[in-house]
Each structure stands twice: as structure tokens, then as C-alpha cells.
Design an enzyme around this catalytic site. Structure first.
Site, PDB file in Angstrom:
ATOM      1  N   ASN A   9       0.871  -1.178   0.000  1.00 19.34           N
ATOM      2  CA  ASN A   9       0.000   0.000   0.000  1.00 19.34           C
ATOM      3  C   ASN A   9       0.901   1.219   0.000  1.00 19.34           C
ATOM      4  OD1 ASN A   9      -1.881   1.991   0.432  1.00 19.34           O
ATOM      5  ND2 ASN A   9      -2.169   1.520   2.605  1.00 19.34           N
ATOM      6  N   TRP A  10       1.005   1.829  -1.176  1.00 22.48           N
ATOM      7  CA  TRP A  10       1.936   2.962  -1.295  1.00 22.48           C
ATOM      8  C   TRP A  10       1.395   4.248  -0.680  1.00 22.48           C
ATOM      9  CZ3 TRP A  10       4.035   2.545  -7.047  1.00 22.48           C
ATOM     10  CH2 TRP A  10       4.924   1.463  -7.114  1.00 22.48           C
ATOM     11  N   LYS A  11       0.114   4.272  -0.366  1.00 23.13           N
ATOM     12  CA  LYS A  11      -0.497   5.504   0.159  1.00 23.13           C
ATOM     13  C   LYS A  11      -0.207   6.647  -0.824  1.00 23.13           C
ATOM     14  CE  LYS A  11       0.316   3.516   4.662  1.00 23.13           C
ATOM     15  NZ  LYS A  11       0.259   3.691   6.096  1.00 23.13           N
ATOM     16  N   HIS A  96      -9.504   1.453   4.918  1.00 25.73           N
ATOM     17  CA  HIS A  96      -8.207   1.564   5.609  1.00 25.73           C
ATOM     18  C   HIS A  96      -8.364   2.508   6.808  1.00 25.73           C
ATOM     19  CE1 HIS A  96      -4.011   2.598   6.350  1.00 25.73           C
ATOM     20  NE2 HIS A  96      -3.707   1.487   5.719  1.00 25.73           N
ATOM     21  N   GLU A  98      -6.616   4.844   7.849  1.00 23.69           N
ATOM     22  CA  GLU A  98      -6.361   6.261   7.543  1.00 23.69           C
ATOM     23  C   GLU A  98      -7.581   6.901   6.888  1.00 23.69           C
ATOM     24  OE1 GLU A  98      -2.699   5.661   5.418  1.00 23.69           O
ATOM     25  OE2 GLU A  98      -1.731   5.067   7.287  1.00 23.69           O
ATOM     26  N   GLU A 165      -5.510  -5.097  10.457  1.00 20.04           N
ATOM     27  CA  GLU A 165      -4.476  -4.087  10.672  1.00 20.04           C
ATOM     28  C   GLU A 165      -4.728  -3.355  11.997  1.00 20.04           C
ATOM     29  OE1 GLU A 165      -2.501  -2.921   6.761  1.00 20.04           O
ATOM     30  OE2 GLU A 165      -4.147  -1.544   7.074  1.00 20.04           O
ATOM     31  N   GLY A 171       2.526   1.913  10.715  1.00 16.92           N
ATOM     32  CA  GLY A 171       3.476   3.018  10.576  1.00 16.92           C
ATOM     33  C   GLY A 171       4.234   3.350  11.846  1.00 16.92           C
ATOM     34  N   SER A 204       3.372  -2.561  10.191  1.00 15.52           N
ATOM     35  CA  SER A 204       4.834  -2.612  10.342  1.00 15.52           C
ATOM     36  C   SER A 204       5.447  -3.947   9.905  1.00 15.52           C
ATOM     37  CB  SER A 204       5.238  -2.263  11.772  1.00 15.52           C
ATOM     38  OG  SER A 204       4.814  -0.947  12.094  1.00 15.52           O
ATOM     39  N   GLY A 225       2.715  -1.285   4.254  1.00 16.13           N
ATOM     40  CA  GLY A 225       2.760   0.141   3.950  1.00 16.13           C
ATOM     41  C   GLY A 225       4.181   0.604   3.697  1.00 16.13           C
ATOM     42  N   GLY A 226       4.796   1.202   4.708  1.00 20.06           N
ATOM     43  CA  GLY A 226       6.121   1.813   4.563  1.00 20.06           C
ATOM     44  C   GLY A 226       7.159   0.928   3.874  1.00 20.06           C
TER      45      GLY A 226
HETATM   46  C1  PEP Z   1      -0.777   0.086   5.977  1.00 16.07           C
HETATM   47  O1  PEP Z   1      -0.779   1.274   5.717  1.00 16.07           O
HETATM   48  O2  PEP Z   1      -1.703  -0.631   5.567  1.00 16.07           O
HETATM   49  C2  PEP Z   1       0.307  -0.437   6.784  1.00 16.07           C
HETATM   50  C3  PEP Z   1       0.216  -1.650   7.260  1.00 16.07           C
HETATM   51  O3  PEP Z   1       1.380   0.407   6.985  1.00 16.07           O
HETATM   52  P1  PEP Z   1       2.811   0.003   7.651  1.00 16.07           P
HETATM   53  O4  PEP Z   1       3.252  -1.277   6.998  1.00 16.07           O
HETATM   54  O5  PEP Z   1       3.698   1.158   7.299  1.00 16.07           O
HETATM   55  O6  PEP Z   1       2.585  -0.157   9.094  1.00 16.07           O
END
Ligand code: PEP
Length: 241
Positions: A9-11, A96, A98, A165, A171, A204, A225-226
Site C-alpha cells: 500500500n503505497w499511500k 483503511h 487512515e 491491521e 506506521g 509494520s 505500507g512503509g
Molecule cells: C498500511 O498502511 O496498511 C500499513 C500496514 O502500513 P505500515 O506497513 O507502514 O505499518
């Protein structure tokens, strides 16, 4: 146990040029033996077109990060399933945390988006997860069960991915213990009529913890994500041992 799906997930990251550069490096770092694993990149809308042309039907699939429930109309800033399909998209992230936190997404709007995705032949990735205060108050199970139930009203479970999640792990670098993620994902599965739905863990996930997470029997994949922004690191995640 569902199909293994590792999704990035590049956001709000990566221009078209950066996305194409990423694809080149990722492709050269994937191990052939892992072809049974589906790889999905949920990119910004602006990068989907060029990525689709560059991938032209290979192993890597495209995902979007939102979908509106109407086909078209006066919904400034939204995007429809018709538009995503035309770009070669197969998956879409829905609900999500966010989106819930910053843009007023609810279980009800997430449900409308899941149904719209399926109507267009897209696979929704429905995200659920509890906050730190909900976990500390012992509410994790109730919160998750409610999110799953409300998000899946009238939903066809044969074309569905769920991502567990925990919000406190997104994050933050603070990953949920693999065995605890496995337990909650087992709970989610117990609420489903189709037990073979792919249920991912997200929060994470990185090269150093993916092997332990993916060794858990209930966990069918990861939403990253990251750590999905770096093609070499993301390839290592896809190539988990
Ligand atoms: C996400 O945004 O879905 C996520 C899991 O982010 P991260 O891996 O950065 O925690």
C-alpha cells in the site's frame, strides 16, 4: 487457508516515473519459485495507467486505494469502479484506518465500497483493526467482530480479501506479536461463511519480521505500507522464507 497475497500500500507516495523505476527493480529481485504468491501494488490513481502498461498481464497485479459506490456523478475527488477497471486494476483497498480516521469512512461506507468493487469485478481488500485504547480496554474482539459484520452485509465472500491491521501497529514500527495476529485472524475467519477467504496481516511488516508472520497458520498474506516503498525490501517480503 486462502490464496497467499502480499500487497503493498503505497499511500500517497510515488510519481509515475518513480513507480516505473520501482517495477524494474522489483521484477529483477523476485524469485521464480514464488510464483504461487500473488503480488499486488496498491498505487496512487495517477500511477496506475503507466504501471498497467508496463506490467501487461505479468505476475504483479494492480490495486487502487479507494472506490466510490456510484458509477459516476457529482462526487468531487472520488473514483468509480468503471474508471479503475479501464486502467487494468484488479484489487482495491477499502476502509483503511487512515480513510476512517482522516476522511470519515465508516463501516457502512466501507460496505458500499466493497459491494461496488465486486460489482465491477474487482477484489476488495477490506481493512479492519482496533485502536490502542480499544485494545487496552479489552475491546479488540468486539470491535473486530462488529467491523467484519457491518463491512460484509450482503457481500459475496468468494471474491474478498480481509486485512487485519491493528491501528497501533500501522506506521509505528510496533508490530503485533505474530501469534496474537494469528489469534485475531482466526477470530475473523470464524465469523465468515467462506473459510478460504484470504486474510492478511498489516502493521509494520518488514523484511526482518515477515518470515515469522507468514509462518502462522491463519495468516494468508500481508498488507505492507512503509516497507513496500523500497523495491528490494519489498521483494524480500514477497520472497519470505
Ligand atoms: C498500511 O498502511 O496498511 C500499513 C500496514 O502500513 P505500515 O506497513 O507502514 O505499518
Amino acid at each position: 487457508m486462502g490464496k497467499i497475497i502480499i500487497a503493498g500500500n503505497w499511500k500517497m507516495h510515488k510519481t509515475q516515473a518513480e513507480a516505473l523505476e520501482f517495477l524494474q527493480v522489483l521484477k529483477s529481485n523476485l524469485e521464480e519459485a514464488n510464483e504461487a504468491r500473488e503480488i499486488v501494488l496498491c498505487a496512487p490513481f495517477t500511477a496506475l495507467g503507466v504501471m498497467s502498461k508496463s506490467l501487461h498481464g505479468g505476475l504483479i497485479r494492480l490495486g487502487a486505494q479507494n472506490i466510490h459506490w456510484e458509477e459516476k456523478g457529482a462526487y468531487t475527488g472520488e473514483i468509480s469502479g468503471l474508471m479503475l477497471k479501464e486502467l487494468g486494476v484488479d484489487y482495491v483497498v477499502v476502509g483503511h484506518s487512515e480513510r476512517r480516521q482522516y476522511f470519515g469512512e465508516t463501516d457502512e461506507t466501507a460496505n458500499l465500497r466493497v459491494i461496488a468493487a465486486q460489482r465491477h469485478g474487482l477484489t476488495p481488500i477490506l481493512c479492519v483493526g482496533e485502536s490502542k485504547s480499544q485494545r487496552d480496554a479489552g475491546e479488540t474482539e468486539t470491535v473486530i467482530i462488529n467491523q467484519v459484520k457491518r463491512g460484509l452485509v450482503d457481500v459475496d465472500q468468494s471474491n474478498l480479501v480481509i486485512a487485519y491491521e491493528p491501528i497501533w501497529a500501522i506506521g509505528t514500527g510496533d508490530t503485533c506479536e505474530a501469534t496474537e495476529a494469528n489469534r485475531v485472524i482466526g477470530l475473523i475467519r470464524s465469523q465468515l461463511s467462506k473459510k478460504e477467504v484470504t486474510i492478511q496481516y498489516g502493521g509494520s511488516v518488514k523484511p526482518s519480521n515477515v518470515d515469522e508472520i507468514m509462518a502462522q497458520p491463519e495468516i494468508d498474506g500481508a498488507l505492507v505500507g512503509g516497507a513496500s516503498l523500497d523495491p528490494v525490501g519489498f521483494a524480500r517480503i514477497v520472497n519470505y522464507q
